[in-house]
Design an enzyme around this catalytic site. Structure first.
Site, short mmCIF file in Angstrom:
data_model
loop_
_atom_site.label_atom_id
_atom_site.label_comp_id
_atom_site.label_asym_id
_atom_site.label_seq_id
_atom_site.Cartn_x
_atom_site.Cartn_y
_atom_site.Cartn_z
N SER A 258 0.81 -1.21 0.00
CA SER A 258 0.00 0.00 0.00
C SER A 258 0.85 1.27 0.00
CB SER A 258 -0.96 -0.07 1.19
OG SER A 258 -2.11 0.63 0.88
N HIS A 399 -7.57 -5.76 0.10
CA HIS A 399 -6.33 -5.00 0.24
C HIS A 399 -5.56 -5.50 1.47
CE1 HIS A 399 -4.07 -1.28 -0.35
NE2 HIS A 399 -4.15 -1.03 0.93
C1 GCU Z 1 -5.38 4.79 1.67
C2 GCU Z 1 -4.82 5.51 0.47
C3 GCU Z 1 -3.99 4.60 -0.42
C4 GCU Z 1 -2.97 3.85 0.40
C5 GCU Z 1 -3.65 3.15 1.55
C6 GCU Z 1 -2.72 2.46 2.53
O1 GCU Z 1 -6.36 3.89 1.26
O2 GCU Z 1 -5.89 6.07 -0.23
O3 GCU Z 1 -3.32 5.34 -1.42
O4 GCU Z 1 -2.25 2.96 -0.41
O5 GCU Z 1 -4.35 4.10 2.33
O6 GCU Z 1 -1.56 2.78 2.61
O7 GCU Z 1 -3.21 1.62 3.27
#
Ligand code: GCU
Length: 421
Positions: A258, A399
């Site tokens: 992420s 995710h």
């Molecule tokens: C949020 C953000 C993402 C990121 C994520 C994370 O969802 O919008 O761009 O990758 O956090 O780091 O968990």
């Protein structure tokens, strides 16, 4: 009752299919037509024909990411020192050992420290290793009571017991599913992890705390944001790893999930000592193409996280087509070293297809440098990984980082890294 449920299922399934078709065609329609820059065409329109040309073109692309996206990382003229805080030799019945190390960055009389947690396989003298930040503190990666709890500022997360910006023992082991240490050690790899907030706390404070304190910097619109500071921290940890007798510094894989995947990609592009780079669900401003404007967009990310990128990046809010680069060129900057991009089917926010297409469009650079063409142009089926110098998979689910993901990364590391001694 059973018959009734079966009836209901068959009666509704055509509707479900229609709904799915509707959703997917709606999604396709939402993608604007866009043109991507060709990594093998110089800014002046000339073609990149040779490896020597690529060295020059690479500089242009790197500069575009520095000035438009992540910001310019200031030159580091400080020192990195380390102290071993603890060692344990009997992990998992002798499979591995564990060390905790305080790594301190010093410059101009100012210091900042982080705690590095290392897991090392006993079977190799100098281990290949994954370097990857954690989101919530080293103590969340395993339930081991001896892991030091960070005492720095932490964003509140009541679901893991962080309520007053301070970590505590309630969250021990809560992220352990993301860190299958036993399985990683048994495949002969080590893991180095640290809490990313020790480099730069993840909130917008005008770039004063964390590592910014060590750089007396006048900021401008191209000054670095937090993603670049986290990438910088990975390189400083690499400075330490190069000196650790238990680690093979030529086999360090930088990996991140992420936002930390965005940082891992930028670290891999910026520091050629990383032998392989892994992006797990890195999404917008990570592996996903920005110009597709699907899922999280440049405007959304800048609004939610104004401190992540340089100020110039805000000029591209709702104006992605004006970017002179796109994220496939970030992957290209890593060439010819292996890069692995992974998506999850439910993670539409991160635009899995945009992550896949970055792999497709980075391929020409890898080919110029001698690798085989990335073999796909349409997305592979779920859990059907494509392995190569550019690797890609999409697995079912949300995710997250799973053992499936780790096993794929280790398969590719087995193919390309273990030979490098
Ligand atoms: C949020 C953000 C993402 C990121 C994520 C994370 O969802 O919008 O761009 O990758 O956090 O780091 O968990």
């Amino acid at each position: 009752m059973k018959n009734y449920l079966l009836f209901l299922f068959f009666a509704l399934s055509p509707l479900l299919t229609i709904a799915q078709i509707f959703v997917s065609s709606e999604q396709t329609e939402k993608i604007p037509s866009y043109t991507l820059p060709d990594p093998l065409i110089f800014n002046n329109g000339e073609q990149v024909k040779t490896k020597t040309d690529w060295v020059k073109r690479r500089k242009e692309i790197y500069r575009a990411f520095e000035t438009e996206v992540y910001g310019i990382t200031p030159r580091w003229q400080g020192e990195v020192t380390s102290t071993i805080l603890s060692t344990k030799n009997d992990l998992f019945g002798g499979l591995g050992k564990q060390k905790q190390i305080r790594v301190t960055f010093s410059k101009g009389g100012k210091n900042l420290s982080l705690t590095l947690l290392l897991f090392l396989p006993k079977q190799s003298k100098k281990a290949p290793l994954f370097l990857s930040y954690n989101f919530d503190g080293n103590h969340t990666t395993t339930a081991d009571q001896d892991i030091i709890i960070p005492d720095c500022y932490m964003n509140n997360k009541p679901e893991i017991g962080v309520t007053n910006h301070q970590a505590n023992k309630e969250s021990r082991g809560l992220q352990a599913t993301r860190w299958p240490i036993k399985e990683i050690l048994s495949r002969g790899y080590g893991v180095a992890t640290a809490y990313y907030g020790e480099i730069d706390p993840d909130f917008d404070d005008g770039f004063k705390n964390g590592i910014h304190q060590l750089f007396d910097q006048k900021r401008d619109s191209a000054s670095w944001g937090s993603v670049a500071t986290w990438a910088w921290g990975l390189s400083r940890i690499m400075d330490y790893l190069e000196k650790d007798q238990d680690v093979n510094p030529r086999q360090v894989i930088v990996m991140g999930h992420s936002r930390l995947g965005k940082a891992a990609l930028w670290a891999g592009a910026s520091d050629k000592r990383f032998a392989m780079v892994v992006s797990n669900c890195s999404g917008c401003s990570g592996a996903a193409l920005s110009k597709r404007i699907f899922g999280e967009t440049v405007e959304k990310i800048n609004n939610s996280f104004p401190h992540w990128f340089c100020n110039n990046y805000k000029k591209f809010n709702s104006n992605e087509q004006a970017l002179t680069t796109d994220q496939h060129e970030l992957l290209a900057l890593i060439a010819p070293r292996p890069v692995y991009v992974a998506s999850a089917s439910e993670d539409l926010h991160a635009d899995p297809k945009g992550e896949f297409l970055s792999c497709v469009y980075a391929s020409s650079v890898y080919e110029l440098l001698g690798s085989k063409k990335f073999p796909a142009t349409i997305m592979p089926q779920l859990s059907t990984p494509i392995y190569g110098h550019i690797s890609y998979h999409i697995r079912p689910g949300k995710h997250d980082v799973t053992i499936y993901d780790w096993n794929c990364y280790m398969d590719v590391a087995d193919l390309y890294l273990k030979r490098k001694k």
